[in-house]
Structures are given as C-alpha cells and as structure tokens.
Design a protein around this motif. Sequence first.
Motif, short mmCIF file in Angstrom:
data_model
loop_
_atom_site.label_atom_id
_atom_site.label_comp_id
_atom_site.label_asym_id
_atom_site.label_seq_id
_atom_site.Cartn_x
_atom_site.Cartn_y
_atom_site.Cartn_z
N THR A 110 -39.88 -98.42 -45.85
CA THR A 110 -40.50 -98.68 -44.55
C THR A 110 -40.18 -97.53 -43.62
OG1 THR A 110 -40.04 -101.02 -44.90
CG2 THR A 110 -40.74 -100.38 -42.69
N ILE A 134 -39.28 -95.95 -40.27
CA ILE A 134 -38.72 -96.50 -39.03
C ILE A 134 -38.84 -95.50 -37.88
CG2 ILE A 134 -37.14 -98.06 -40.21
CD1 ILE A 134 -34.87 -96.11 -39.59
N ALA A 135 -39.71 -94.50 -38.06
CA ALA A 135 -39.83 -93.46 -37.01
C ALA A 135 -40.54 -93.97 -35.76
CB ALA A 135 -40.53 -92.24 -37.57
N CYS A 136 -41.29 -95.06 -35.87
CA CYS A 136 -41.87 -95.66 -34.67
C CYS A 136 -42.09 -97.15 -34.92
CB CYS A 136 -43.17 -94.94 -34.25
SG CYS A 136 -44.67 -95.63 -34.98
N ARG A 173 -29.40 -91.06 -38.60
CA ARG A 173 -29.68 -92.08 -37.57
C ARG A 173 -29.15 -91.57 -36.24
NH1 ARG A 173 -32.08 -93.67 -41.35
NH2 ARG A 173 -31.95 -95.69 -42.41
N LEU A 227 -27.09 -92.26 -33.07
CA LEU A 227 -26.04 -93.19 -32.68
C LEU A 227 -26.17 -93.53 -31.21
CD1 LEU A 227 -23.31 -94.69 -33.31
CD2 LEU A 227 -22.17 -92.65 -32.43
N THR A 228 -26.25 -94.82 -30.89
CA THR A 228 -26.14 -95.22 -29.49
C THR A 228 -25.01 -96.23 -29.39
OG1 THR A 228 -27.74 -97.01 -29.70
CG2 THR A 228 -28.59 -94.91 -28.92
N THR A 229 -24.16 -96.05 -28.40
CA THR A 229 -23.05 -96.99 -28.21
C THR A 229 -22.61 -96.84 -26.76
OG1 THR A 229 -20.88 -97.69 -29.03
CG2 THR A 229 -21.33 -95.32 -29.05
N SER A 230 -21.48 -97.43 -26.40
CA SER A 230 -21.01 -97.19 -25.04
C SER A 230 -19.52 -96.86 -25.08
CB SER A 230 -21.32 -98.38 -24.12
OG SER A 230 -21.00 -99.59 -24.74
N ARG A 279 -25.42 -91.55 -26.26
CA ARG A 279 -26.16 -91.39 -27.50
C ARG A 279 -25.83 -90.03 -28.10
NH1 ARG A 279 -32.37 -91.00 -26.17
NH2 ARG A 279 -32.44 -90.63 -28.40
N LYS A 319 -26.24 -90.57 -41.70
CA LYS A 319 -26.00 -92.01 -41.69
C LYS A 319 -24.58 -92.35 -42.12
CE LYS A 319 -28.10 -95.88 -44.06
NZ LYS A 319 -29.22 -96.23 -44.96
N LEU A 363 -21.76 -92.61 -39.40
CA LEU A 363 -21.84 -93.54 -38.26
C LEU A 363 -20.50 -94.19 -37.93
CD1 LEU A 363 -25.27 -95.41 -38.70
CD2 LEU A 363 -24.61 -93.85 -36.86
N PHE A 364 -19.79 -94.63 -38.97
CA PHE A 364 -18.54 -95.35 -38.69
C PHE A 364 -17.43 -94.40 -38.25
CE2 PHE A 364 -20.77 -98.77 -40.86
CZ PHE A 364 -20.48 -99.82 -39.99
N MET A 392 -18.09 -93.86 -34.68
CA MET A 392 -17.67 -95.00 -33.85
C MET A 392 -16.15 -94.96 -33.63
SD MET A 392 -20.10 -96.81 -32.68
CE MET A 392 -19.27 -98.33 -32.16
N LYS A 436 -14.22 -94.50 -29.83
CA LYS A 436 -13.23 -95.42 -29.26
C LYS A 436 -12.04 -94.69 -28.63
CE LYS A 436 -14.55 -99.35 -32.00
NZ LYS A 436 -14.67 -99.55 -33.43
N ILE A 489 -28.89 -100.66 -24.84
CA ILE A 489 -28.49 -99.26 -24.95
C ILE A 489 -29.03 -98.58 -26.20
CG2 ILE A 489 -26.40 -99.73 -23.62
CD1 ILE A 489 -24.84 -99.48 -26.29
N PRO A 492 -32.00 -97.04 -28.83
CA PRO A 492 -33.24 -96.31 -28.60
C PRO A 492 -34.45 -97.15 -29.00
CG PRO A 492 -32.17 -95.49 -30.59
CD PRO A 492 -31.31 -96.60 -30.06
N LEU A 513 -41.87 -94.93 -26.11
CA LEU A 513 -42.69 -94.16 -27.06
C LEU A 513 -44.12 -94.01 -26.58
CD1 LEU A 513 -41.23 -95.43 -30.41
CD2 LEU A 513 -41.59 -93.03 -29.81
N ASN A 572 -21.97 -104.38 -24.44
CA ASN A 572 -22.46 -103.08 -23.94
C ASN A 572 -22.05 -102.77 -22.52
OD1 ASN A 572 -23.66 -102.83 -26.41
ND2 ASN A 572 -25.72 -103.28 -25.70
N ARG A 578 -25.38 -103.78 -33.62
CA ARG A 578 -24.40 -103.43 -32.60
C ARG A 578 -23.01 -103.94 -32.96
NH1 ARG A 578 -22.19 -100.29 -30.17
NH2 ARG A 578 -21.51 -100.49 -28.03
N LEU A 631 -21.60 -102.07 -36.06
CA LEU A 631 -21.07 -100.76 -35.66
C LEU A 631 -19.70 -100.88 -35.01
CD1 LEU A 631 -23.99 -98.71 -34.04
CD2 LEU A 631 -22.56 -98.00 -35.97
N ARG A 690 -39.09 -102.29 -38.55
CA ARG A 690 -38.13 -101.17 -38.46
C ARG A 690 -36.75 -101.67 -38.06
NH1 ARG A 690 -38.25 -98.09 -32.80
NH2 ARG A 690 -38.07 -96.21 -34.01
N VAL A 703 -35.05 -103.05 -41.11
CA VAL A 703 -34.55 -101.95 -41.94
C VAL A 703 -33.31 -101.31 -41.32
CG1 VAL A 703 -35.07 -99.65 -42.86
CG2 VAL A 703 -36.80 -101.46 -42.94
#
Lengths: 123, 334
Positions: free
Chosen positions: A6, A8-10, A49, A51-54, A68, A75, A78-79, A82, A86, B47, B49, B53, B147, B172, B175, B195, B198
């Motif tokens: 699949t 996942i670009a949009c 991927r 990464l978005t987090t806070s 971000r 990919k 990612l961990f 994270m 922190k 938060i 993405p 678009l 968040n 979230r 992660l 998506r 996935v």
Amino acid sequence: MKRPMTCIACPQGCFMEVETDGSRLIGVSGHKCSRGAAYARQEIEAPVRTLTTSVLTRGLELKMLPVRSSKPIPKEKLFAAMDAVKLITVTSPVKAGAVVAADFLGLGVDLVACRELGSGLDS
Amino acid sequence: MKERELVIVGGGPAGMAAALAARASGVGDVLLLERDQHLGGILNQCIHPGFGLHHFKAELTGPEYAGRFADLVGRDRGIEVSLRSFAVGLNREKELSYLRPGALEEVKARSVILATGCRERTREMIPIPGSRPAGVYPAGLAQKMVNLEGWLPGREAVIVGSGDIGLIMARRLALEGVKVKAVIELQKVSRGLVRNVVQCLEDFGIPLYLRHRVSLIHGRDRVEKVDVVKVDEEFRDVPGSGFSIPCDTVLVSVGLIPENELLEMAGAEIDREKNTPVAPSVNLTSIPGVFACGNACKVYDLVDWVTRDSELAGRLAAEYLGLGKPPPARDASE
Ligand SMILES: Cc1cc2nc3c(=O)[nH]c(=O)nc-3n(C[C@H](O)[C@H](O)[C@H](O)COP(=O)(O)OP(=O)(O)OC[C@H]3O[C@@H](n4cnc5c(N)ncnc54)[C@H](O)[C@@H]3O)c2cc1C
Ligand code: SF4
C-alpha cells in the motif's frame, strides 16, 4: 517475487503490486501517480519514515514542544531516535521551524520545532 | 451592549479560515473567541504529519497547519482575537455572552459563525460492560495527555475502534514504548485511512482484529484485562471465539460528535442524532445570520476540507451583512 504493497505517500493509499528480486525493485503497478513508484523503490531498498513526537520544555508556555525530523529517517532508527529525543529539554522560546537538534543522531537530518513557543512568564 | 459585525466562536482551523475569508470579503470588524490559551483547536494535539496536502500541497503536522493560519490571523488588524474566552450564551437576537478571566462579557453581533468543533464520543455512548476501573480513556484525551502534557496513560494498551484517531494513537503509544497489544474493530474493515493501518499498525506489528468486539473490561481499581469475542455478519458473538488480553489501559476511539450547545440555546433546529444544525446546505443554520462551520457543522476527516468549507462560511456571513462579492474589475479601472 511479487507482493502487494500500500502506498502511504498520500491519503489515497493506492494498492500496488511490487515485484522484487529480494532487495531491489523490478516492477510496480497500481500506483495512481509517480510518487507511488518512488515510494515502492524506497520501501523495498531502504524504508524511511518522518518522525514526529514532542519534547519536554522548561520555563515555556507549554509543557511539550511538538517536533519533527526535517526529512524522513531510516525506519529502523525510529526507536533509537525516540530514546535520544527523551534526553532533550528545550528551555528557551522557539519559532516554528527552529532547529532543536542539528544533524540528529548523525543521520543528516535536523529535529525542528513544529510551532512557536514563548516563555511561560506571561501566563 | 457592545456591537460587532461578526463574532466567531472557536479558534480552530474552521474559525480562523472563516475569519480570514470574511475579512477578504469586506467585513471590517471580527471578534474571534477561543476558550483555550492558543489558537489552533484540536490541531495543537495532532502532532503527526498528514495535514495540508490539498490546501498547501505539503504534508504538515497539525501545529504547523494551524500555525500558518494563526500567523495570518495575528497580522490582520480587523480581527480581534480574544483568548481564554469561553462563549456561554447565545440567543436569537445574536446576543452573545462569554467568560474571560475575571469578567463576563456581553456583545451584540450582527452575524455569528459557530466553529466550536467536536467532542469525543465516550465509552458511555457505546456501552462496554464491566467495571469502571481507572485506565479507560477516550483516544483523543489520551492524545492530549501524551502530546501536550507529556505523560503516558499506561504500559500495556488495547485500543477499541480503528478510526484514524485510534490508529494514530496506537503508533504514538508504540513509539513512546507502550506495548500496544491490539486494535479491536467491530466492522469488517478499518474506519481509518489504509495508509494509517500500514504506517501506524503494520510498521509496529500491532494486530488489528476486525469483526471483533470487547465484551468485558476487567479490573477493580485499574484495568487488568479485556475479553474479546469475534462477531458474525449480524454482529452476534461467535460461540467459543472469546479470548482475553491482559492490559492496564483501554483507549476508546469511537467517533466524534459536533458541539452545538450555543446553537441549541439560541433555539435553532438541531438533528438530534448527529447533533448538527438542520439546514438546506452546508454552513447554514435555521437562524438567518447564524452560521456553523468545520466540525461543528459536520464531522470532517480532513482539515483541508474544513478550511475550504469554512472560507465559504466567512463569505456567507459577509454576504448576509450586505458586503459579499468585491466589485467587478471594470469598476476599479473607472
Ligand atoms: C481528538 C481528535 C483528533 C483528530 N485527529 C485528526 C487527524 O489526525 N487528522 C485530521 O485531518 N483530522 C483530525 N481530527 C479532525 C479535526 O478535528 C478537524 O480536521 C479540524 O481540526 C476541525 O476543525 P474545527 O476548527 O472545526 O474544530 P476544532 O479544531 O475542534 O476547534 C474548535 C475550537 O473551538 C473552541 N471552542 C469550542 N467551544 C467553544 C466555546 N463555547 N467558546 C470558545 N471557544 C470554543 C475549542 O477550544 C477549539 O479551539 C481530529 C479531531 C479530534 C476531535
Ligand atoms: S501512488 Fe500517488 S496517489 Fe497513490 S497513494 Fe501513492 S502518492 Fe497517493
């Protein structure tokens, strides 16, 4: 070897069929635009991927600052990313787009602020 | 009582887009009320993405999408933004009252746009039997905790409902190191974008149980486990298919419901089931000069369409005020 994938670009989420020789892309079908083919190649050869987090703040108007990666990262990192996030605390006001950590984990991407955040003094 | 041309309630993407469009159509004086300390609405906690678009041709996070509009609103001298201002009353004469720190304000508006968004449906609205232990959260509330407040709801989670908010929260939490044990969905397909199935579930090896339901939540003080059972085409339990999943947290993601108390107070017609204004077309209500836009008008999946339709609401308000369309080009050259 053919398998379904699949895109996942949009949000369209096209169902594609990809053909690989195990590590490289040989063929792809089912994508509605060229980004789908590029995604398929990337996903087979080196999946990435964004990464978005806070991150935690101190002395600012919100407790957490959303951040971000300026570009997608591998990919499998990612961990590790994270864990590194922190350890960060943001203590001075930022503008949207400000670099919070440059060349994050040596990956060649920056961690950037997704919003403006002022000092907590006025509230 | 102070008079205003246009008062907009709610400073999320809908309220901001409506304010800017009203200004562009000639409304001189806009008051934008927001109960929070920032503009942006629910986008502040989204938060991830996936926003913009269509509108910006770029994949932005929620705060980035909101920030672009907040900048424009902030720079517009004709829009007065009043933060920490909670609208508490509205009547047919478009008299509005709102609370801000230390004061109850009243204002008479010539037109009103309600952009108050949605709230989440809760476990109580979708009955799940069992005790009432701590550890059961609406998914959007958990999103806000993680968040914006920076704390985790638990260590091992099961998510009920596979809409986008549930899927996004599964990723979230994963992660952040929470063990997300399952997403349980009653229907035979996920209600979220593929998506998100996935990139939020498959990426993290989180199982999605379609055509399953949580039949019981166990635990005295804190959630201990949930019972899950498979259902058939008629949503009847399949005998012998039950199993349990130990967990300390259950996130319930079962949809949104428009927030329209003010409209109801003003005596407008409301669809009792969907909690939306009854009107011949999008953005209208049964009271002339009172408009609704964004998630208050109907539940939107994509913020880009919220922006598009809310701009229309801003133009409708301008038209109602007798302003509306800018003069044709030839007038300008005369
Ligand atoms: C928990 C949650 C998660 C979501 N996640 C996504 C997502 O991942 N992707 C996506 O595209 N869409 C998502 N959505 C949908 C999203 O809500 C819409 O796309 C969009 O944000 C709706 O904009 P809005 O301005 O109508 O509402 P909101 O963003 O909810 O803004 C409404 C504003 O009105 C204010 N308000 C309400 N009542 C009053 C009052 N009486 N007085 C003063 N101010 C008031 C609120 O504080 C809020 O700021 C999510 C929605 C929710 C509820
Ligand atoms: S192939 Fe193109 S249209 Fe289809 S999901 Fe990917 S980016 Fe979107």
